[in-house]
Design a protein around this motif. Structure first.
Motif, PDB file in Angstrom:
ATOM      1  N   SER A 324       0.843  -1.195   0.000  1.00 38.15           N
ATOM      2  CA  SER A 324       0.000   0.000   0.000  1.00 38.15           C
ATOM      3  C   SER A 324       0.875   1.241   0.000  1.00 38.15           C
ATOM      4  CB  SER A 324      -0.936   0.020   1.218  1.00 38.15           C
ATOM      5  OG  SER A 324      -0.198   0.190   2.404  1.00 38.15           O
ATOM      6  N   ALA A 325       0.396   2.275  -0.678  1.00 36.41           N
ATOM      7  CA  ALA A 325       1.112   3.553  -0.724  1.00 36.41           C
ATOM      8  C   ALA A 325       0.077   4.661  -0.539  1.00 36.41           C
ATOM      9  CB  ALA A 325       1.850   3.731  -2.038  1.00 36.41           C
ATOM     10  N   THR A 326       0.311   5.511   0.437  1.00 36.20           N
ATOM     11  CA  THR A 326      -0.590   6.622   0.730  1.00 36.20           C
ATOM     12  C   THR A 326       0.101   7.926   0.354  1.00 36.20           C
ATOM     13  OG1 THR A 326      -1.580   5.400   2.562  1.00 36.20           O
ATOM     14  CG2 THR A 326      -1.936   7.782   2.510  1.00 36.20           C
ATOM     15  N   VAL A 327      -0.595   8.754  -0.418  1.00 39.36           N
ATOM     16  CA  VAL A 327      -0.077  10.062  -0.824  1.00 39.36           C
ATOM     17  C   VAL A 327      -0.915  11.123  -0.123  1.00 39.36           C
ATOM     18  CG1 VAL A 327       0.336  11.638  -2.737  1.00 39.36           C
ATOM     19  CG2 VAL A 327       0.652   9.182  -3.063  1.00 39.36           C
ATOM     20  N   VAL A 328      -0.259  12.003   0.622  1.00 45.86           N
ATOM     21  CA  VAL A 328      -0.950  13.094   1.311  1.00 45.86           C
ATOM     22  C   VAL A 328      -0.420  14.414   0.766  1.00 45.86           C
ATOM     23  CG1 VAL A 328      -1.472  14.162   3.531  1.00 45.86           C
ATOM     24  CG2 VAL A 328      -1.218  11.683   3.375  1.00 45.86           C
ATOM     25  N   ASP A 329      -1.291  15.178   0.117  1.00 48.36           N
ATOM     26  CA  ASP A 329      -0.890  16.442  -0.497  1.00 48.36           C
ATOM     27  C   ASP A 329      -1.994  17.467  -0.250  1.00 48.36           C
ATOM     28  OD1 ASP A 329       1.245  17.267  -3.004  1.00 48.36           O
ATOM     29  OD2 ASP A 329      -0.499  18.544  -2.685  1.00 48.36           O
ATOM     30  N   PRO A 330      -1.639  18.708   0.096  1.00 50.50           N
ATOM     31  CA  PRO A 330      -2.684  19.711   0.358  1.00 50.50           C
ATOM     32  C   PRO A 330      -3.402  20.193  -0.890  1.00 50.50           C
ATOM     33  CG  PRO A 330      -0.511  20.702   0.532  1.00 50.50           C
ATOM     34  CD  PRO A 330      -0.290  19.233   0.369  1.00 50.50           C
ATOM     35  N   ASP A 331      -2.858  19.899  -2.075  1.00 53.76           N
ATOM     36  CA  ASP A 331      -3.423  20.425  -3.320  1.00 53.76           C
ATOM     37  C   ASP A 331      -4.289  19.360  -3.996  1.00 53.76           C
ATOM     38  OD1 ASP A 331      -4.011  21.740  -5.653  1.00 53.76           O
ATOM     39  OD2 ASP A 331      -1.967  22.418  -6.030  1.00 53.76           O
ATOM     40  N   ALA A 332      -5.597  19.423  -3.763  1.00 56.69           N
ATOM     41  CA  ALA A 332      -6.511  18.455  -4.361  1.00 56.69           C
ATOM     42  C   ALA A 332      -6.515  18.557  -5.885  1.00 56.69           C
ATOM     43  CB  ALA A 332      -7.920  18.671  -3.818  1.00 56.69           C
ATOM     44  N   GLU A 333      -6.326  19.767  -6.406  1.00 54.83           N
ATOM     45  CA  GLU A 333      -6.340  19.943  -7.862  1.00 54.83           C
ATOM     46  C   GLU A 333      -5.116  19.294  -8.504  1.00 54.83           C
ATOM     47  OE1 GLU A 333      -7.779  21.230 -11.597  1.00 54.83           O
ATOM     48  OE2 GLU A 333      -8.694  20.856  -9.638  1.00 54.83           O
ATOM     49  N   LEU A 334      -3.964  19.357  -7.847  1.00 50.96           N
ATOM     50  CA  LEU A 334      -2.773  18.690  -8.378  1.00 50.96           C
ATOM     51  C   LEU A 334      -2.988  17.180  -8.427  1.00 50.96           C
ATOM     52  CD1 LEU A 334       0.180  18.750  -9.319  1.00 50.96           C
ATOM     53  CD2 LEU A 334       0.856  18.669  -6.905  1.00 50.96           C
ATOM     54  N   ILE A 335      -3.608  16.629  -7.397  1.00 56.43           N
ATOM     55  CA  ILE A 335      -3.906  15.191  -7.400  1.00 56.43           C
ATOM     56  C   ILE A 335      -4.832  14.849  -8.560  1.00 56.43           C
ATOM     57  CG2 ILE A 335      -5.048  13.342  -6.106  1.00 56.43           C
ATOM     58  CD1 ILE A 335      -4.087  14.696  -3.546  1.00 56.43           C
ATOM     59  N   ARG A 336      -5.838  15.701  -8.790  1.00 60.01           N
ATOM     60  CA  ARG A 336      -6.763  15.446  -9.913  1.00 60.01           C
ATOM     61  C   ARG A 336      -6.015  15.491 -11.244  1.00 60.01           C
ATOM     62  NH1 ARG A 336      -9.343  17.702 -13.883  1.00 60.01           N
ATOM     63  NH2 ARG A 336      -8.345  19.736 -13.508  1.00 60.01           N
ATOM     64  N   LEU A 337      -5.144  16.495 -11.416  1.00 62.15           N
ATOM     65  CA  LEU A 337      -4.381  16.595 -12.663  1.00 62.15           C
ATOM     66  C   LEU A 337      -3.470  15.385 -12.845  1.00 62.15           C
ATOM     67  CD1 LEU A 337      -3.408  20.376 -12.558  1.00 62.15           C
ATOM     68  CD2 LEU A 337      -4.962  19.283 -14.190  1.00 62.15           C
ATOM     69  N   ALA A 338      -2.858  14.927 -11.760  1.00 62.33           N
ATOM     70  CA  ALA A 338      -1.969  13.764 -11.855  1.00 62.33           C
ATOM     71  C   ALA A 338      -2.727  12.509 -12.278  1.00 62.33           C
ATOM     72  CB  ALA A 338      -1.265  13.534 -10.523  1.00 62.33           C
ATOM     73  N   ARG A 339      -4.020  12.480 -12.012  1.00 61.17           N
ATOM     74  CA  ARG A 339      -4.836  11.326 -12.389  1.00 61.17           C
ATOM     75  C   ARG A 339      -5.455  11.450 -13.771  1.00 61.17           C
ATOM     76  NH1 ARG A 339      -8.080  10.769  -6.667  1.00 61.17           N
ATOM     77  NH2 ARG A 339      -6.866   9.030  -5.769  1.00 61.17           N
ATOM     78  N   THR A 340      -5.614  12.692 -14.261  1.00 59.80           N
ATOM     79  CA  THR A 340      -6.413  12.887 -15.470  1.00 59.80           C
ATOM     80  C   THR A 340      -5.678  13.529 -16.636  1.00 59.80           C
ATOM     81  OG1 THR A 340      -7.220  15.027 -14.647  1.00 59.80           O
ATOM     82  CG2 THR A 340      -8.536  13.074 -14.108  1.00 59.80           C
ATOM     83  N   ASP A 341      -4.649  14.323 -16.376  1.00 62.93           N
ATOM     84  CA  ASP A 341      -3.968  15.004 -17.477  1.00 62.93           C
ATOM     85  C   ASP A 341      -3.073  14.023 -18.227  1.00 62.93           C
ATOM     86  OD1 ASP A 341      -3.092  17.707 -18.744  1.00 62.93           O
ATOM     87  OD2 ASP A 341      -1.222  16.658 -18.291  1.00 62.93           O
ATOM     88  N   PRO A 342      -3.235  13.890 -19.552  1.00 60.94           N
ATOM     89  CA  PRO A 342      -2.453  12.888 -20.305  1.00 60.94           C
ATOM     90  C   PRO A 342      -0.948  13.088 -20.181  1.00 60.94           C
ATOM     91  CG  PRO A 342      -4.288  13.706 -21.618  1.00 60.94           C
ATOM     92  CD  PRO A 342      -4.233  14.565 -20.400  1.00 60.94           C
ATOM     93  N   GLY A 343      -0.486  14.348 -20.269  1.00 58.75           N
ATOM     94  CA  GLY A 343       0.953  14.591 -20.183  1.00 58.75           C
ATOM     95  C   GLY A 343       1.519  14.257 -18.827  1.00 58.75           C
ATOM     96  N   LEU A 344       0.797  14.632 -17.778  1.00 58.20           N
ATOM     97  CA  LEU A 344       1.275  14.344 -16.426  1.00 58.20           C
ATOM     98  C   LEU A 344       1.190  12.860 -16.114  1.00 58.20           C
ATOM     99  CD1 LEU A 344       2.494  15.543 -13.934  1.00 58.20           C
ATOM    100  CD2 LEU A 344       0.220  16.239 -13.162  1.00 58.20           C
ATOM    101  N   MET A 345       0.186  12.182 -16.671  1.00 61.93           N
ATOM    102  CA  MET A 345       0.087  10.732 -16.466  1.00 61.93           C
ATOM    103  C   MET A 345       1.235  10.002 -17.153  1.00 61.93           C
ATOM    104  SD  MET A 345      -3.939   9.668 -16.462  1.00 61.93           S
ATOM    105  CE  MET A 345      -4.317  10.348 -18.076  1.00 61.93           C
TER     106      MET A 345
END
Length: 495
Positions: A324-345
């Motif tokens: 298991s790996a838990t990621v804790v980041d204050p920026d919810a939008e960055l997490i969303r981009l990391a999951r959805t943006d093709p270039g960042l993925m």
């Protein structure tokens, strides 16, 4: 002989003819005070935010802007004494100048940093100019409100400052919660300038029009229209301007540029690189993650702090045994981009889509303190740049004490300290030791520039590095600064 220029067009000897009764007229002036105060504080916050982002060291930048601006306000108040006999025309000119200077300040600072590599001189100049203009407002408004209906000076000052302070509150809240997330710094400053110009122009040209000659009214109208035209032109050019400035800054084709509630996210296309608030997030992840993950002991449960972009997580998932790996980041939008943006993925290799991964949008300090996270075999603190004031508490002894509490027996911690500045690296090292951890600092990257400081830590004994990184530890040791005190919440020393 009568001088018909705008600054000689007021008629203080004549009874002021108002388009409304005295009571509503005073309310309109106080409303203008409210709006102008809100705009003035937005200009101030824009300068502080942009200077902190471009230069770093948020506390210093805020101190410089605030001190210069307050000093300049005193200068402006003294200069305004010369305009009291022509208060209406003087106020119109002051507000038009303030709208233009304040509205264009962000564009000017960003241009200076992008193409000249300097923003601090421009920051000081704009802070002084805006402060002078803001300081000139209240004496002129005091004169204008007394032209409507005489009252004791104490009562008039109380009314003006009440409206001024409430307006400052509105501007201070509008900047982080409305302007910055929805318009961004550049467009937000231009819109604020337009509101400022309209507020000043309407009050003078409508409410105090009898104080101006016909010629003066035309000139004031033309000046305000020119200011609004310039601000509108800057708004239309803001898109190409931002693209050109980002190309000058990042040297690549910017394919993603987004201002989240926490930071600016930039992703370039060729080469594909990620920047958060202007600081690079590439190249160091392997040297940061692998020594902690490859060390002796288990690596079943991994915690990644402030790694919402998924780049450190990408390296974590290369290792077998990770359950298991838990990621804790204050920026919810960055997490969303990391999951959805093709270039960042592509950059993070779809790491946040792995079924073993749980991403938590939360402040890491509060989450470790109140979230009952359990214990972890490996903790990776991929922290924001230490020069940003919002990251200061994540480099504190208190925070690392919480991290140590979350480490399983025999667990390892890796901390990325940003650029390998010796003072920062060894202050973080002293802070980790003060939290009861044993440390092994090292640097990653070629000598001469672009190096990252990294510290590997454990609770029992100083962790060892693989042979390939022994020279990196020697390079860090060569810069050792002894006797540095730890960084705490009360006395932050990293930055």
């Amino acid at each position: 002989m009568i001088d018909q220029s705008p600054l000689r067009s007021a008629r203080p000897a004549c009874r002021l003819r108002l388009p409304v009764a005295a009571g509503p007229a005073r309310a309109l002036v106080l409303t203008a005070v409210f709006v102008c105060a809100a705009c003035g504080l937005v200009y101030e916050l824009e300068l502080v935010a942009l200077a902190s982002y471009l230069v770093g060291d948020s506390v210093t930048q805020a101190s410089v802007v605030l001190s210069v601006m307050v000093f300049a306000m005193g200068v402006g108040s003294l200069l305004a004494k010369r305009l009291r006999l022509v208060a209406a025309a003087g106020f119109a000119v002051i507000e038009a100048a303030l709208a233009l200077v304040g509205g264009l300040s962000v564009m000017a600072l960003y241009a200076g940093f992008a193409w000249l590599g300097q923003s601090r001189p421009a920051m000081v100049v704009f802070a002084f100019a805006i402060g002078v203009l803001i300081g000139a407002e209240v004496p002129l408004l005091m004169t204008l409100i007394q032209r409507i209906r005489r009252q004791d000076a104490g009562g008039a000052v109380a009314d003006l400052f009440a409206a001024d302070y409430v307006g400052a509150l509105a501007g201070g809240l509008a900047f982080p919660f409305l302007l910055l997330p929805f318009l961004g710094q550049l467009t937000g400053s231009l819109v604020t300038g337009a509101v400022n110009a309209v507020a000043g122009g309407v009050i003078v040209l409508w409410l105090f029009r009898s104080d101006l000659s016909r010629r003066a009214r035309i000139r004031v109208l033309l000046v305000n229209l020119a200011v609004l035209t310039l601000l509108a032109a800057a708004a239309l050019a803001s898109g190409p301007f931002e693209r050109a400035a980002r190309h000058a800054l990042y040297g690549g084709d910017v394919r993603l540029a987004e201002q989240t509630a926490v930071q600016e996210v930039i992703l370039t296309r060729a080469p594909r690189r990620l920047y958060l608030d202007g600081h690079p997030r590439h190249g160091y992840q392997a040297a940061f993650v692998r020594p902690a993950m490859a060390g002796p002991g288990p690596r079943r449960r991994v915690l990644v702090i402030a790694g919402g972009d998924g780049l450190a997580l990408r390296e974590v998932l290369r290792f077998r045994g990770v359950r298991s790996a838990t990621v804790v980041d204050p920026d919810a939008e960055l997490i969303r981009l990391a999951r959805t943006d093709p270039g960042l993925m592509v950059l993070n290799r779809h790491s946040l889509h792995d079924p073993r991964v749980r991403a938590v949008p939360a402040d890491p300090f509060d989450w470790l303190r109140h979230g009952r996270p359990g214990t972890y075999d490996v903790v990776l603190a991929d922290l924001p740049d230490p020069r940003l004031s919002r990251s200061a508490k994540l480099y504190s002894q208190e925070f690392f004490g919480l991290v140590a509490r979350a480490l399983a027996p025999g667990g390892r911690l890796a901390v990325h300290t940003g650029a390998a500045a010796p003072h920062t690296l060894w202050t973080v090292d002293a802070t980790l030791r003060a939290a009861g951890l044993r440390t092994t600092p090292y640097v990653d990257g070629p000598p001469g520039g672009g190096r990252s400081g990294i510290i590997l830590a454990a609770t029992r004994s100083a962790p060892s590095l693989p042979p390939a990184l022994r020279s990196a530890a020697d390079a860090a040791s060569a810069t050792r600064i002894r006797g540095l005190p730890p960084s705490t919440l009360i006395r932050p020393r990293v930055g």
